[in-house]
Write a protein that holds these residues in place. Sequence first.
Motif, PDB file in Angstrom:
ATOM      1  N   LEU A 228       0.823  -1.218   0.000  1.00  0.00           N
ATOM      2  CA  LEU A 228       0.000   0.000   0.000  1.00  0.00           C
ATOM      3  C   LEU A 228       0.850   1.258   0.000  1.00  0.00           C
ATOM      4  O   LEU A 228       0.452   2.291  -0.555  1.00  0.00           O
ATOM      5  CB  LEU A 228      -0.926  -0.004   1.222  1.00  0.00           C
ATOM      6  N   LEU A 229       2.024   1.186   0.618  1.00  0.00           N
ATOM      7  CA  LEU A 229       2.906   2.345   0.660  1.00  0.00           C
ATOM      8  C   LEU A 229       3.261   2.811  -0.745  1.00  0.00           C
ATOM      9  O   LEU A 229       3.342   4.019  -1.020  1.00  0.00           O
ATOM     10  CB  LEU A 229       4.172   1.994   1.443  1.00  0.00           C
ATOM     11  N   ALA A 239      -9.924   7.695  -6.875  1.00  0.00           N
ATOM     12  CA  ALA A 239      -9.953   6.332  -6.349  1.00  0.00           C
ATOM     13  C   ALA A 239      -9.554   6.356  -4.881  1.00  0.00           C
ATOM     14  O   ALA A 239      -8.796   7.220  -4.435  1.00  0.00           O
ATOM     15  CB  ALA A 239      -9.001   5.435  -7.130  1.00  0.00           C
ATOM     16  N   LYS A 240     -10.086   5.422  -4.128  1.00  0.00           N
ATOM     17  CA  LYS A 240      -9.839   5.400  -2.695  1.00  0.00           C
ATOM     18  C   LYS A 240      -9.490   3.975  -2.262  1.00  0.00           C
ATOM     19  O   LYS A 240     -10.159   3.020  -2.651  1.00  0.00           O
ATOM     20  CB  LYS A 240     -11.078   5.893  -1.953  1.00  0.00           C
ATOM     21  N   ILE A 241      -8.448   3.858  -1.491  1.00  0.00           N
ATOM     22  CA  ILE A 241      -8.038   2.557  -0.957  1.00  0.00           C
ATOM     23  C   ILE A 241      -8.543   2.449   0.472  1.00  0.00           C
ATOM     24  O   ILE A 241      -8.263   3.311   1.310  1.00  0.00           O
ATOM     25  CB  ILE A 241      -6.507   2.399  -0.989  1.00  0.00           C
ATOM     26  N   ILE A 242      -9.311   1.425   0.744  1.00  0.00           N
ATOM     27  CA  ILE A 242      -9.856   1.208   2.086  1.00  0.00           C
ATOM     28  C   ILE A 242      -9.066   0.084   2.750  1.00  0.00           C
ATOM     29  O   ILE A 242      -8.961  -1.017   2.217  1.00  0.00           O
ATOM     30  CB  ILE A 242     -11.355   0.847   2.025  1.00  0.00           C
TER      31      ILE A 242
END
Length: 245
Positions: A228-229, A239-242
Motif C-alpha cells: 500500500l505504501l 480512487a480510494k483505498i480502504i
Amino acid sequence: MPTKKNSPPTRTPTDFPAHHWDHILSSIEEGLLVIDQTQVIRFLNAAAEQLLGLSQAHLFAHPYREAFALNPWIVDIIERTITFGARATASEGMLQTRLSRSTPIRLSCSPIITGEGTALGLVLVFYDLAHQKEFQKEEQEATHLAQLGVIAAGLAHEIKNPLAGIRGATQLLQRKVLHDPSAVEYTTVMLREIDRLNGLLQQLLQLSPTPHLDRRPQNVHKILAEVLLLERETTPKGAKIIQEF
C-alpha cells in the motif's frame, strides 16, 4: 524283447578342442594375464594387450617385475598373493604404460591351484574403469550444476523482490520531479537499468530448476502495508483505498 538303448558318450572337459580356449579367453572383455610358477608371463588376452599397450609376443616369458616396472602397486599385489596364497586380492589404481598413458583399473589377482593343491601360478584380471570413472565425473558435474542452479534461483528471487520495490519507488520519485528535466532523465535511466536487471533475473530463473518453497508463517499485515505504501502514490485521482485489517 525290449531293446537296450545306448547311452550317449560322456564328455569330459578335456574333450573340448584346445584351440577353442584361445578364442574364449580372447573374447573376454576384461584383461587376463597368467603368470606361471617361475614368475614369468605365459599368457595375456587381447584386452590385456590393449590395456598394457604391449603385445603377448613382447611380454611372453618376461618376468612380471619387468612387465610392471612402472606399476609397483601391481607388483606388490602379486607378491602378496604369492606369499599369502590369497584366493583373490582386488585393488583399484592407475595403470601406467610405456606410452605415458594412465588408465584407472581394478585388479584381481588369484592363485591357480590344481585339485591336488599344487600351485601352477597366478591369474590377473584387469577391469577397465575409464568409462565408469567418466560417467561418475559427469554425474558429479551434473549434480554440481543442479546445486548451482538452486543457489542461483534463490539469489534471483531474493534480488527480484526488492528490485520491484526499488522500481516502484523510482516511479514515485519520477512523478515528483517532473518539473526538473535532468532529474527525470536520471530516473528514466534508473528505470531502464532496473528493467534490464529484471530481464536478466528472469532468464536466470528460466534456466534454474523449480525452487523448493519454504513455507513458514508470515505477517500478512506487514506485507500488505508495504504494498500500500507504493500503491497510494500511484492511485488515480478519485480512487480510494480502504484498509480493513
